[in-house]
Design a protein around this motif. Sequence first.
Motif, PDB file in Angstrom:
ATOM      1  N   ALA A  21       2.662  -1.807 -18.027  1.00 61.70           N
ATOM      2  CA  ALA A  21       1.466  -2.311 -18.691  1.00 61.70           C
ATOM      3  C   ALA A  21       0.453  -2.907 -17.715  1.00 61.70           C
ATOM      4  O   ALA A  21      -0.762  -2.761 -17.897  1.00 61.70           O
ATOM      5  N   ARG A  22       0.961  -3.570 -16.659  1.00 61.26           N
ATOM      6  CA  ARG A  22       0.059  -4.318 -15.781  1.00 61.26           C
ATOM      7  C   ARG A  22      -0.190  -3.642 -14.429  1.00 61.26           C
ATOM      8  O   ARG A  22      -1.289  -3.734 -13.882  1.00 61.26           O
ATOM      9  N   LYS A  23       0.849  -3.013 -13.870  1.00 64.16           N
ATOM     10  CA  LYS A  23       0.738  -2.434 -12.527  1.00 64.16           C
ATOM     11  C   LYS A  23       1.318  -1.006 -12.514  1.00 64.16           C
ATOM     12  O   LYS A  23       2.258  -0.706 -11.770  1.00 64.16           O
ATOM     13  N   PRO A  24       0.779  -0.110 -13.339  1.00 62.66           N
ATOM     14  CA  PRO A  24       1.380   1.219 -13.467  1.00 62.66           C
ATOM     15  C   PRO A  24       1.366   2.047 -12.188  1.00 62.66           C
ATOM     16  O   PRO A  24       2.171   2.972 -12.042  1.00 62.66           O
ATOM     17  N   THR A  25       0.471   1.718 -11.247  1.00 59.98           N
ATOM     18  CA  THR A  25       0.401   2.492 -10.010  1.00 59.98           C
ATOM     19  C   THR A  25       1.284   1.933  -8.898  1.00 59.98           C
ATOM     20  O   THR A  25       1.451   2.557  -7.848  1.00 59.98           O
ATOM     21  N   LEU A  26       1.854   0.760  -9.124  1.00 59.26           N
ATOM     22  CA  LEU A  26       2.628   0.101  -8.074  1.00 59.26           C
ATOM     23  C   LEU A  26       3.841   0.919  -7.663  1.00 59.26           C
ATOM     24  O   LEU A  26       4.196   0.977  -6.475  1.00 59.26           O
ATOM     25  N   ILE A  27       4.486   1.577  -8.624  1.00 55.22           N
ATOM     26  CA  ILE A  27       5.677   2.367  -8.308  1.00 55.22           C
ATOM     27  C   ILE A  27       5.335   3.500  -7.353  1.00 55.22           C
ATOM     28  O   ILE A  27       6.121   3.839  -6.457  1.00 55.22           O
ATOM     29  N   ALA A  28       4.144   4.082  -7.504  1.00 55.11           N
ATOM     30  CA  ALA A  28       3.743   5.189  -6.633  1.00 55.11           C
ATOM     31  C   ALA A  28       3.623   4.727  -5.183  1.00 55.11           C
ATOM     32  O   ALA A  28       4.012   5.445  -4.253  1.00 55.11           O
ATOM     33  N   GLU A  29       3.097   3.528  -4.990  1.00 57.76           N
ATOM     34  CA  GLU A  29       2.947   2.990  -3.646  1.00 57.76           C
ATOM     35  C   GLU A  29       4.309   2.850  -2.966  1.00 57.76           C
ATOM     36  O   GLU A  29       4.479   3.218  -1.797  1.00 57.76           O
ATOM     37  N   HIS A  30       5.271   2.325  -3.695  1.00 57.91           N
ATOM     38  CA  HIS A  30       6.611   2.132  -3.136  1.00 57.91           C
ATOM     39  C   HIS A  30       7.309   3.463  -2.888  1.00 57.91           C
ATOM     40  O   HIS A  30       7.979   3.636  -1.864  1.00 57.91           O
ATOM     41  N   LEU A  31       7.184   4.396  -3.817  1.00 60.40           N
ATOM     42  CA  LEU A  31       7.844   5.695  -3.653  1.00 60.40           C
ATOM     43  C   LEU A  31       7.248   6.474  -2.490  1.00 60.40           C
ATOM     44  O   LEU A  31       7.968   7.140  -1.742  1.00 60.40           O
ATOM     45  N   ALA A  32       5.933   6.396  -2.325  1.00 61.37           N
ATOM     46  CA  ALA A  32       5.296   7.076  -1.202  1.00 61.37           C
ATOM     47  C   ALA A  32       5.740   6.459   0.117  1.00 61.37           C
ATOM     48  O   ALA A  32       6.005   7.174   1.095  1.00 61.37           O
ATOM     49  N   ALA A  33       5.854   5.126   0.152  1.00 62.49           N
ATOM     50  CA  ALA A  33       6.301   4.443   1.364  1.00 62.49           C
ATOM     51  C   ALA A  33       7.719   4.848   1.735  1.00 62.49           C
ATOM     52  O   ALA A  33       8.081   4.887   2.919  1.00 62.49           O
ATOM     53  N   ALA A  34       8.530   5.172   0.709  1.00 61.48           N
ATOM     54  CA  ALA A  34       9.913   5.595   0.947  1.00 61.48           C
ATOM     55  C   ALA A  34      10.021   7.088   1.222  1.00 61.48           C
ATOM     56  O   ALA A  34      11.124   7.587   1.475  1.00 61.48           O
ATOM     57  N   GLY A  35       8.903   7.801   1.153  1.00 55.77           N
ATOM     58  CA  GLY A  35       8.923   9.238   1.396  1.00 55.77           C
ATOM     59  C   GLY A  35       9.418  10.061   0.231  1.00 55.77           C
ATOM     60  O   GLY A  35       9.720  11.248   0.388  1.00 55.77           O
ATOM     61  N   ALA A  36       9.488   9.445  -0.955  1.00 55.86           N
ATOM     62  CA  ALA A  36      10.030  10.143  -2.119  1.00 55.86           C
ATOM     63  C   ALA A  36       8.986  11.006  -2.820  1.00 55.86           C
ATOM     64  O   ALA A  36       9.324  11.948  -3.541  1.00 55.86           O
ATOM     65  N   ILE A  37       7.698  10.651  -2.660  1.00 54.77           N
ATOM     66  CA  ILE A  37       6.599  11.430  -3.217  1.00 54.77           C
ATOM     67  C   ILE A  37       5.499  11.476  -2.160  1.00 54.77           C
ATOM     68  O   ILE A  37       5.482  10.657  -1.234  1.00 54.77           O
ATOM     69  N   PRO A  38       4.568  12.421  -2.285  1.00 50.93           N
ATOM     70  CA  PRO A  38       3.468  12.481  -1.300  1.00 50.93           C
ATOM     71  C   PRO A  38       2.593  11.236  -1.357  1.00 50.93           C
ATOM     72  O   PRO A  38       2.370  10.657  -2.422  1.00 50.93           O
ATOM     73  N   SER A  39       2.100  10.824  -0.211  1.00 54.70           N
ATOM     74  CA  SER A  39       1.214   9.674  -0.143  1.00 54.70           C
ATOM     75  C   SER A  39      -0.055   9.934  -0.943  1.00 54.70           C
ATOM     76  O   SER A  39      -0.671  10.999  -0.831  1.00 54.70           O
ATOM     77  N   GLY A  40      -0.430   8.976  -1.764  1.00 53.04           N
ATOM     78  CA  GLY A  40      -1.629   9.090  -2.570  1.00 53.04           C
ATOM     79  C   GLY A  40      -1.465   9.850  -3.869  1.00 53.04           C
ATOM     80  O   GLY A  40      -2.403   9.925  -4.671  1.00 53.04           O
ATOM     81  N   ALA A  41      -0.293  10.422  -4.090  1.00 53.39           N
ATOM     82  CA  ALA A  41      -0.064  11.190  -5.318  1.00 53.39           C
ATOM     83  C   ALA A  41       0.130  10.243  -6.497  1.00 53.39           C
ATOM     84  O   ALA A  41       0.851   9.249  -6.385  1.00 53.39           O
TER      85      ALA A  41
END
Length: 224
Positions: A21-41
Amino acid sequence: MRIEQKEGTKGSLKFIQQLIARKPTLIAEHLAAAGAIPSGAPVTWLSPLPTDHWAEYRDEAFLERIGHPGLAPALKNFWPARGPQWDGLAKCGDIVLLVEAKAHVGELVSSCAAESQVSRDLITKSLDATKRALGAKADADWMNGYYQLANRLAHLSFLRERGVDARLVLLQFTGDTGMPTASTPTAYAAAYAAAMTHLGFEDGATVPGVVHVNIDVADLSSEA
C-alpha cells in the motif's frame, strides 16, 4: 483457492500489506540489488491487494493469478489440495515472484500437518523429487522442522522445471521489537542457515531462484 484477509494489525501480514500500500516499488529495488530482476524493471503486485480484500491465493487459483493456469493438472499430480498459501505474488515482466514473508525467526519452524495418508504420500514423493533436483541429501527430513520452507522450495522447483522463470522471495521484515523472537538480518541469516542444513544442503549452498530480502519496518512508516 482465494482466501480474503482482514487488514493486518501485526507481524508479516501487517507489514506486507503496508509494503504494497505504501511502498510498492521498494521490493523491486531490493530484488534488483540482489540480481534477481533487471535493474530498473518494475514489479507488479498481484496479491495481496487492497482492492481484492487483501486476498491470498493457493492451488489452481495461484497459478491463474501468475498467468499459468495450464499447469493446474500437473499441480494436482504434484501436490494435494490446500497447498502453500502465498503471502504475496508478483511479476516482473515474465518473471514470477513467489513471496514468503516473515516478521521474526520463530516463524520458520513448522511441520507437515496433513492427516490423509494419500496426501502425505504425495507430499513425500514430491519432496523427495525436489531433494534430488536441488541436490539435497536424500535422508533429510523435509516433513518436520522446516516443512513450510521445504514446500515453498518444492513449488519453486515445480514451476522452474516447467519453464516458468520463477523466484522464491524470502521477505524478511526487520526491526519489529514486538516480536517474540529476533528479527535482525543477522538472526535471519543464522536461522535460514540452520534450516538449509536441516534440509540436507551443504554449508553455503544456494538454491537457484531463491533470493533473500531484508526490509526494515521503519521504512514502511509513511507512504511513498
